[in-house]
Design a protein around this motif. Structure first.
Motif, PDB file in Angstrom:
ATOM      1  N   ARG A  86       0.812  -1.226   0.000  1.00  0.00           N
ATOM      2  CA  ARG A  86       0.000   0.000   0.000  1.00  0.00           C
ATOM      3  C   ARG A  86       0.845   1.275   0.000  1.00  0.00           C
ATOM      4  N   ASP A  87       2.011   1.240   0.652  1.00  0.00           N
ATOM      5  CA  ASP A  87       2.841   2.453   0.682  1.00  0.00           C
ATOM      6  C   ASP A  87       3.347   2.808  -0.720  1.00  0.00           C
ATOM      7  N   ASP A  88       3.814   1.802  -1.442  1.00  0.00           N
ATOM      8  CA  ASP A  88       4.288   2.060  -2.808  1.00  0.00           C
ATOM      9  C   ASP A  88       3.147   2.500  -3.717  1.00  0.00           C
ATOM     10  N   LEU A  89       2.023   1.813  -3.601  1.00  0.00           N
ATOM     11  CA  LEU A  89       0.882   2.156  -4.462  1.00  0.00           C
ATOM     12  C   LEU A  89       0.425   3.593  -4.193  1.00  0.00           C
ATOM     13  N   ALA A  90       0.385   3.967  -2.913  1.00  0.00           N
ATOM     14  CA  ALA A  90      -0.058   5.321  -2.563  1.00  0.00           C
ATOM     15  C   ALA A  90       0.947   6.359  -3.075  1.00  0.00           C
ATOM     16  N   LEU A  91       2.221   6.013  -3.023  1.00  0.00           N
ATOM     17  CA  LEU A  91       3.240   6.962  -3.520  1.00  0.00           C
ATOM     18  C   LEU A  91       3.080   7.167  -5.030  1.00  0.00           C
ATOM     19  N   ILE A  92       2.856   6.088  -5.746  1.00  0.00           N
ATOM     20  CA  ILE A  92       2.630   6.202  -7.201  1.00  0.00           C
ATOM     21  C   ILE A  92       1.367   7.031  -7.446  1.00  0.00           C
ATOM     22  N   LEU A  93       0.329   6.737  -6.667  1.00  0.00           N
ATOM     23  CA  LEU A  93      -0.958   7.413  -6.865  1.00  0.00           C
ATOM     24  C   LEU A  93      -0.842   8.926  -6.633  1.00  0.00           C
ATOM     25  N   THR A  94      -0.273   9.306  -5.501  1.00  0.00           N
ATOM     26  CA  THR A  94      -0.129  10.746  -5.222  1.00  0.00           C
ATOM     27  C   THR A  94       0.748  11.414  -6.269  1.00  0.00           C
ATOM     28  N   SER A  95       1.793  10.720  -6.709  1.00  0.00           N
ATOM     29  CA  SER A  95       2.727  11.339  -7.653  1.00  0.00           C
ATOM     30  C   SER A  95       2.070  11.635  -8.995  1.00  0.00           C
ATOM     31  N   GLN A  97      -1.402  11.748  -9.433  1.00  0.00           N
ATOM     32  CA  GLN A  97      -2.746  12.323  -9.311  1.00  0.00           C
ATOM     33  C   GLN A  97      -2.780  13.584  -8.467  1.00  0.00           C
ATOM     34  N   GLY A  98      -1.922  13.690  -7.466  1.00  0.00           N
ATOM     35  CA  GLY A  98      -1.827  14.917  -6.695  1.00  0.00           C
ATOM     36  C   GLY A  98      -2.453  14.890  -5.315  1.00  0.00           C
ATOM     37  N   LYS A  99      -3.359  13.950  -5.030  1.00  0.00           N
ATOM     38  CA  LYS A  99      -4.049  13.999  -3.737  1.00  0.00           C
ATOM     39  C   LYS A  99      -3.061  13.763  -2.589  1.00  0.00           C
ATOM     40  N   PRO A 100      -3.357  14.287  -1.398  1.00  0.00           N
ATOM     41  CA  PRO A 100      -2.446  14.090  -0.269  1.00  0.00           C
ATOM     42  C   PRO A 100      -2.190  12.598  -0.011  1.00  0.00           C
ATOM     43  N   LEU A 101      -0.975  12.310   0.440  1.00  0.00           N
ATOM     44  CA  LEU A 101      -0.586  10.909   0.634  1.00  0.00           C
ATOM     45  C   LEU A 101      -1.552  10.163   1.566  1.00  0.00           C
ATOM     46  N   ALA A 102      -2.027  10.840   2.605  1.00  0.00           N
ATOM     47  CA  ALA A 102      -2.957  10.171   3.533  1.00  0.00           C
ATOM     48  C   ALA A 102      -4.228   9.751   2.789  1.00  0.00           C
ATOM     49  N   GLU A 103      -4.690  10.603   1.879  1.00  0.00           N
ATOM     50  CA  GLU A 103      -5.872  10.242   1.092  1.00  0.00           C
ATOM     51  C   GLU A 103      -5.559   9.115   0.108  1.00  0.00           C
ATOM     52  N   ALA A 104      -4.335   9.128  -0.425  1.00  0.00           N
ATOM     53  CA  ALA A 104      -3.950   8.063  -1.357  1.00  0.00           C
ATOM     54  C   ALA A 104      -3.891   6.718  -0.635  1.00  0.00           C
ATOM     55  N   GLY A 106      -5.622   5.983   1.963  1.00  0.00           N
ATOM     56  CA  GLY A 106      -7.039   5.657   2.180  1.00  0.00           C
ATOM     57  C   GLY A 106      -7.657   5.067   0.922  1.00  0.00           C
ATOM     58  N   GLU A 107      -7.281   5.624  -0.221  1.00  0.00           N
ATOM     59  CA  GLU A 107      -7.855   5.088  -1.461  1.00  0.00           C
ATOM     60  C   GLU A 107      -7.353   3.667  -1.731  1.00  0.00           C
ATOM     61  N   ILE A 108      -6.089   3.404  -1.454  1.00  0.00           N
ATOM     62  CA  ILE A 108      -5.586   2.037  -1.695  1.00  0.00           C
ATOM     63  C   ILE A 108      -6.340   1.041  -0.795  1.00  0.00           C
ATOM     64  N   ASP A 109      -6.540   1.410   0.456  1.00  0.00           N
ATOM     65  CA  ASP A 109      -7.293   0.519   1.356  1.00  0.00           C
ATOM     66  C   ASP A 109      -8.720   0.322   0.844  1.00  0.00           C
ATOM     67  N   TYR A 110      -9.297   1.433   0.386  1.00  0.00           N
ATOM     68  CA  TYR A 110     -10.669   1.396  -0.136  1.00  0.00           C
ATOM     69  C   TYR A 110     -10.724   0.535  -1.404  1.00  0.00           C
ATOM     70  N   ALA A 111      -9.758   0.730  -2.299  1.00  0.00           N
ATOM     71  CA  ALA A 111      -9.701  -0.072  -3.530  1.00  0.00           C
ATOM     72  C   ALA A 111      -9.549  -1.553  -3.187  1.00  0.00           C
ATOM     73  N   ALA A 112      -8.664  -1.844  -2.238  1.00  0.00           N
ATOM     74  CA  ALA A 112      -8.416  -3.241  -1.848  1.00  0.00           C
ATOM     75  C   ALA A 112      -9.660  -3.849  -1.203  1.00  0.00           C
ATOM     76  N   SER A 113     -10.447  -3.015  -0.513  1.00  0.00           N
ATOM     77  CA  SER A 113     -11.625  -3.554   0.185  1.00  0.00           C
ATOM     78  C   SER A 113     -12.626  -4.168  -0.799  1.00  0.00           C
ATOM     79  N   ALA A 159      -7.152   4.065  -8.400  1.00  0.00           N
ATOM     80  CA  ALA A 159      -7.147   2.660  -7.963  1.00  0.00           C
ATOM     81  C   ALA A 159      -8.568   2.145  -7.753  1.00  0.00           C
ATOM     82  N   ALA A 160      -9.348   2.881  -6.980  1.00  0.00           N
ATOM     83  CA  ALA A 160     -10.653   2.360  -6.565  1.00  0.00           C
ATOM     84  C   ALA A 160     -11.634   2.210  -7.721  1.00  0.00           C
TER      85      ALA A 160
END
Ligand code: ADP
Length: 482
Positions: A86-95, A97-104, A106-113, A159-160
């Motif tokens: 999730r850390d790598d995926l969120a880093l790719i996502l924020t880079s 897309q732009g959203k704050p890392l904490a939201e990214a 959250g999105e990875i967890d949400y996507a995985a759910s 992701a989601a």
């Protein structure tokens, strides 16, 4: 500067087609916070899109014949890998897309759910027997996977929006081709890499990048595609629906919204402000369920605006990777221009800017969180989704009046209201013409509930046990001579 990934091999620059990574990386993917190029991805054409559909078609029968438990186990492994990375995926996502890392994160967890939920749901798809019209016959209904699913997804949830379609589809035995948004293909390809590692057979999931129109043409006309799933703008959704008519495909659409957020005079104002911040400023206002119109009952308008402004002072604009950032850049300069146009139109028609209203001093596509009052139904912001950090406040007097204003739109995705009157809660919830209503809550998304809209906001539901319906056909069997 290369991304500081624990596992650099998650940054794929080729498309995933028939179980292999292919294609020449040519199309740059930029970081909206810095303008830096992150990587390049292929620009596949209609021929490659056809090959991807055919790979999915070839994989369909064997995949659909697998035991549900086997499909479930692979999905479960995919879920575990998404969480482990999730850390790598969120880093790719924020880079990208732009959203704050904490939201990214959250999105990875949400996507995985969704992957976890449909790994479980895969085992619970059952048919039925019905009372017969003849004593010597029996009626049965099978629920079988529809076939190849073609999915087109947007950049706001890179992701989601993919797992929400792909997980239920492959759980029930369908195979999928995804075209992610050109702004955010890297998250999609990283997710595909993890599906590959989880043991998803070749062709069950394919992810291709390239020009939207020719790929969309293939998706909507190839006879092997049985479902077209789309999340994005209403204009493109309508176009795809028209194109898909030629071969009578199912079209599952999740389109734009114009969410009302209503604060009644009996509401808990602090809770309403907290909800408004979440519903308005998540992802810099770039979600289809973001509050677009904030209606406040006149007796509490001044108090609400004061509290909302105080809460907005705490928002921090910056690079999503910097600690403390709550507002990243907007996705493109076109997005910034739309916010500016909505502000200018409202100002010209008599509204007032309380806070913000301009591009942020950081430059690029950063924009100041903006609060406006004196908004009326004749302004563009009342009609169109702003998709940016503009909170426009309308004043209203009566319940009937606000319900009429809230429903006065062709959209019908999400709506929100705050009230502590139990009678009003039921009356207003039933009157609002929306697929989803948040009551005393500004956040409603979860894999456990059916997400989707009515009117021109869409025609399908994603999440919960309802989320598999798009990907299943009912087949009626009549057994005679018994
Ligand atoms: P936005 O304007 O927010 O990017 P779009 O609806 O244009 O919203 O984009 C959502 C997705 O639809 C993206 O993956 C985009 O590439 C795709 N898309 C845009 N135009 C077409 C088209 N003509 N045919 C198929 N897909 C399209």
């Amino acid at each position: 500067m290369p991304l500081a990934l624990h596992d650099p091999s998650l940054l794929r620059n080729q498309c995933y087609l028939g179980g292999a990574f292919v294609g020449e990386p040519v199309e740059p993917v930029d970081n909206p916070a810095t303008g830096e190029e992150l990587a390049r991805v292929p620009a596949l054409d209609a021929k490659a899109a056809t090959a991807a559909v055919e790979a999915a078609a070839q994989a369909f029968k064997p995949w659909s014949r697998r035991l549900a438990k086997e499909r479930s186990s692979i999905l479960r492994r995919w879920f575990d890998l998404l969480i482990a990375n999730r850390d790598d995926l969120a880093l790719i996502l924020t880079s990208e897309q732009g959203k704050p890392l904490a939201e990214a994160l959250g999105e990875i967890d949400y996507a995985a759910s969704y992957v976890e939920f449909y790994a479980e749901e895969a085992k619970r798809v059952s048919g039925e027997t019905l009372p017969s019209h003849r004593v010597d016959g029996r009626i049965m209904v099978l629920r079988q996977p529809t076939g190849v699913v073609a999915a087109i997804t947007p950049w706001n949830f890179p992701a989601a929006m993919i797992t929400r379609k792909v997980a239920p589809a492959i759980a029930v035995g369908c195979t999928v081709v995804v075209k992610p948004a050109p702004e955010t293909p890297l998250t999609a390809l990283a997710i595909a890499e993890l599906a590959h590692r989880a043991g998803l057979p070749a062709g069950v999931l394919n992810v291709i990048t390239g020009p939207a129109a020719p790929i969309g043409e293939v998706f909507t006309s190839h006879p092997a595609v049985r479902v077209v799933g789309f999340t994005g703008s209403t204009a493109v959704g309508k176009l795809l629906m028209r194109q898909a008519a030629g071969t009578v495909k199912k079209v599952a659409l999740e389109l734009g919204g114009n969410a009302p957020f209503i604060v009644f005079d009996d509401a808990d104002l602090d809770a309403a402000v907290e909800g408004a911040i979440a519903a308005k400023f998540r992802n810099m206002g770039q979600t289809c369920v973001c509050a677009n119109r904030i209606y406040v009952q006149r007796p509490v308008e001044r108090a609400f605006v004061t509290k909302l402004a105080a809460a907005m002072e705490r928002l921090k604009v910056g690079n999503g990777l910097d600690a403390g950032t709550t507002q990243g850049p907007l996705i493109t300069s076109r997005a910034v221009e739309k916010v500016e146009a909505h502000i200018a139109d409202a100002l010209a028609k008599g509204a007032v800017v309380h806070m913000g209203g301009r591009r942020h001093s950081l430059g690029g596509t950063f924009f100041e969180p903006t609060l406006m009052t004196g908004i009326t139904q004749d302004m563009t912001v009342a009609r169109e989704e702003t998709f940016g950090p503009l909170a426009p406040v309308f004043a209203f007097d009566t319940e009937d009046e606000v319900v009429a204003m809230a429903n006065d739109t062709e959209f019908g995705l999400a709506g929100y209201f705050y009230s502590r009157d139990i009678g009003r809660i039921f009356r207003v919830a039933e009157e609002l013409e929306y697929g989803m209503v948040g009551i005393n809550s500004g956040l409603i998304s979860t894999e456990l509930a059916p997400f989707g809209g009515i009117k021109e906001s869409g025609n399908s539901r994603e999440g919960s046990h309802h989320g598999v319906e798009e990907f299943l056909e009912k087949k009626y069997l009549f057994v005679g001579g018994i």
